[in-house]
Design a protein around this motif. Sequence first.
Motif, PDB file in Angstrom:
ATOM      1  N   GLU A  65       0.909  -1.150  -0.047  1.00 10.74           N
ATOM      2  CA  GLU A  65      -0.027  -0.195   0.320  1.00 10.74           C
ATOM      3  C   GLU A  65       0.891   1.186   0.069  1.00 10.74           C
ATOM      4  N   SER A  66       0.391   2.458  -0.375  1.00 10.74           N
ATOM      5  CA  SER A  66       1.065   3.560  -0.349  1.00 10.74           C
ATOM      6  C   SER A  66      -0.398   4.585  -0.419  1.00 10.74           C
ATOM      7  N   GLY A  67       0.511   5.868  -0.092  1.00 11.93           N
ATOM      8  CA  GLY A  67      -0.429   7.021  -0.358  1.00 11.93           C
ATOM      9  C   GLY A  67      -1.317   7.643   1.034  1.00 11.93           C
ATOM     10  N   GLY A  68      -0.940   6.987   2.041  1.00 14.83           N
ATOM     11  CA  GLY A  68      -1.495   7.426   3.416  1.00 14.83           C
ATOM     12  C   GLY A  68      -0.803   8.644   3.727  1.00 14.83           C
ATOM     13  N   GLY A  69      -1.298   9.413   4.809  1.00 19.57           N
ATOM     14  CA  GLY A  69      -0.839  10.644   5.157  1.00 19.57           C
ATOM     15  C   GLY A  69      -1.780  11.378   6.262  1.00 19.57           C
ATOM     16  N   SER A  70      -1.283  12.447   6.728  1.00 19.42           N
ATOM     17  CA  SER A  70      -1.937  13.329   7.544  1.00 19.42           C
ATOM     18  C   SER A  70      -2.774  14.435   6.626  1.00 19.42           C
ATOM     19  N   VAL A  71      -3.972  14.557   6.845  1.00 18.02           N
ATOM     20  CA  VAL A  71      -4.991  15.470   6.227  1.00 18.02           C
ATOM     21  C   VAL A  71      -5.912  16.275   7.370  1.00 18.02           C
ATOM     22  N   GLN A  72      -6.646  17.307   6.976  1.00 13.26           N
ATOM     23  CA  GLN A  72      -7.452  17.582   7.520  1.00 13.26           C
ATOM     24  C   GLN A  72      -9.124  17.085   7.243  1.00 13.26           C
ATOM     25  N   ALA A  73      -9.967  17.252   8.089  1.00  7.99           N
ATOM     26  CA  ALA A  73     -11.259  16.815   8.033  1.00  7.99           C
ATOM     27  C   ALA A  73     -11.849  17.570   6.698  1.00  7.99           C
ATOM     28  N   GLY A  74     -12.596  17.049   5.927  1.00  6.92           N
ATOM     29  CA  GLY A  74     -13.014  17.328   4.592  1.00  6.92           C
ATOM     30  C   GLY A  74     -12.135  17.402   3.426  1.00  6.92           C
ATOM     31  N   LEU A 114      -8.182  11.936  -0.196  1.00  6.14           N
ATOM     32  CA  LEU A 114      -6.911  11.228  -0.327  1.00  6.14           C
ATOM     33  C   LEU A 114      -7.074   9.784  -0.902  1.00  6.14           C
ATOM     34  N   THR A 115      -5.980   9.655  -1.760  1.00  5.56           N
ATOM     35  CA  THR A 115      -6.316   8.347  -2.469  1.00  5.56           C
ATOM     36  C   THR A 115      -4.953   7.469  -2.225  1.00  5.56           C
ATOM     37  N   LEU A 116      -5.407   6.203  -1.774  1.00  3.26           N
ATOM     38  CA  LEU A 116      -4.691   5.060  -1.591  1.00  3.26           C
ATOM     39  C   LEU A 116      -4.549   4.016  -2.609  1.00  3.26           C
ATOM     40  N   ALA A 117      -3.455   3.674  -2.526  1.00  6.20           N
ATOM     41  CA  ALA A 117      -2.900   2.681  -3.980  1.00  6.20           C
ATOM     42  C   ALA A 117      -2.626   1.398  -3.154  1.00  6.20           C
ATOM     43  N   CYS A 118      -2.767   0.181  -4.011  1.00  6.68           N
ATOM     44  CA  CYS A 118      -2.148  -0.935  -3.485  1.00  6.68           C
ATOM     45  C   CYS A 118      -1.597  -1.795  -4.969  1.00  6.68           C
ATOM     46  N   ALA A 119      -0.306  -1.609  -4.832  1.00  5.76           N
ATOM     47  CA  ALA A 119       0.274  -2.436  -5.930  1.00  5.76           C
ATOM     48  C   ALA A 119       0.586  -3.848  -5.597  1.00  5.76           C
ATOM     49  N   ALA A 120       0.442  -4.930  -6.684  1.00  2.00           N
ATOM     50  CA  ALA A 120       0.456  -6.277  -6.411  1.00  2.00           C
ATOM     51  C   ALA A 120       1.511  -6.680  -7.350  1.00  2.00           C
ATOM     52  N   SER A 121       1.867  -7.839  -7.067  1.00  2.25           N
ATOM     53  CA  SER A 121       3.089  -8.647  -7.613  1.00  2.25           C
ATOM     54  C   SER A 121       2.723 -10.176  -7.450  1.00  2.25           C
ATOM     55  N   PHE A 161     -16.232   7.255  -0.281  1.00  2.00           N
ATOM     56  CA  PHE A 161     -15.242   6.382  -0.690  1.00  2.00           C
ATOM     57  C   PHE A 161     -15.257   5.710  -2.023  1.00  2.00           C
ATOM     58  N   THR A 162     -14.442   5.489  -3.009  1.00  2.00           N
ATOM     59  CA  THR A 162     -14.824   4.883  -4.216  1.00  2.00           C
ATOM     60  C   THR A 162     -13.377   3.817  -4.452  1.00  2.00           C
ATOM     61  N   ILE A 163     -13.831   2.533  -4.462  1.00  2.00           N
ATOM     62  CA  ILE A 163     -12.687   1.607  -4.631  1.00  2.00           C
ATOM     63  C   ILE A 163     -12.879   1.155  -6.291  1.00  2.00           C
ATOM     64  N   SER A 164     -11.587   0.955  -6.986  1.00  2.00           N
ATOM     65  CA  SER A 164     -11.440   0.740  -8.271  1.00  2.00           C
ATOM     66  C   SER A 164     -10.102   0.019  -8.373  1.00  2.00           C
ATOM     67  N   ARG A 165      -9.837  -0.567  -9.675  1.00  2.00           N
ATOM     68  CA  ARG A 165      -8.814  -1.395  -9.648  1.00  2.00           C
ATOM     69  C   ARG A 165      -8.429  -1.358 -11.341  1.00  2.00           C
ATOM     70  N   ASP A 166      -7.167  -1.605 -11.431  1.00  2.00           N
ATOM     71  CA  ASP A 166      -6.529  -1.631 -12.917  1.00  2.00           C
ATOM     72  C   ASP A 166      -5.829  -3.046 -13.135  1.00  2.00           C
ATOM     73  N   THR A 189      -2.833  -2.658  -9.917  1.00  2.00           N
ATOM     74  CA  THR A 189      -3.234  -1.747  -9.098  1.00  2.00           C
ATOM     75  C   THR A 189      -4.424  -1.779  -8.492  1.00  2.00           C
ATOM     76  N   MET A 190      -4.778  -1.252  -7.356  1.00  2.00           N
ATOM     77  CA  MET A 190      -5.857  -0.965  -6.871  1.00  2.00           C
ATOM     78  C   MET A 190      -5.962   0.345  -6.195  1.00  2.00           C
ATOM     79  N   SER A 191      -7.036   1.009  -5.969  1.00  2.00           N
ATOM     80  CA  SER A 191      -7.171   2.276  -5.569  1.00  2.00           C
ATOM     81  C   SER A 191      -8.079   2.399  -4.344  1.00  2.00           C
ATOM     82  N   LEU A 192      -8.182   3.280  -3.527  1.00  2.00           N
ATOM     83  CA  LEU A 192      -9.283   3.926  -2.601  1.00  2.00           C
ATOM     84  C   LEU A 192      -9.308   5.156  -2.610  1.00  2.00           C
ATOM     85  N   GLU A 193     -10.134   5.928  -3.112  1.00  2.00           N
ATOM     86  CA  GLU A 193     -10.516   7.190  -3.618  1.00  2.00           C
ATOM     87  C   GLU A 193     -11.341   7.712  -2.209  1.00  2.00           C
TER      88      GLU A 193
END
Length: 121
Positions: free
Chosen positions: A6-15, A18-25, A68-73, A78-82
């Motif tokens: 996984e990648s894309g985490g972080g610290s944000v303000q309410a509102g 952020l989009t998270l990514a998941c890379a597979a191998s 939230f929106t889940i998607s994959r390519d 990869t998979m994402s969570l917007e």
Amino acid sequence: QVRLVESGGGSVQAGDSLTLACAASGDAFSDYHMAWFRQAPGKEREIVAVISAIGVRTAYAEPVKGRFTISRDNFQRTMSLEMTGLKPEDTAIYYCAASSNYGFWARYDYWGQGTQVTVSS
């Protein structure tokens, strides 16, 4: 087996968004149904969203529906969570996971190491 990072985490303000990514191998990514889970401090891990192997079906836990929106390519493996409209209660470690079965109640056999999301009010 499939390996997940996984990648894309972080610290944000309410509102904020952020989009998270998941890379597979490893094994064929398109063979697996995927999910995002999260675990907040002192709480049980909970499922957030699921997506079928070819991305046709998705489902969301009630707390994140509409935000939230889940998607994959499958070509990019990869998979994402917007995540939009983030709330402090979304603060957690987010994990991606893979299963041979689809849905909230499937057994997820492969897991990433997690990425931290912190939402401040």
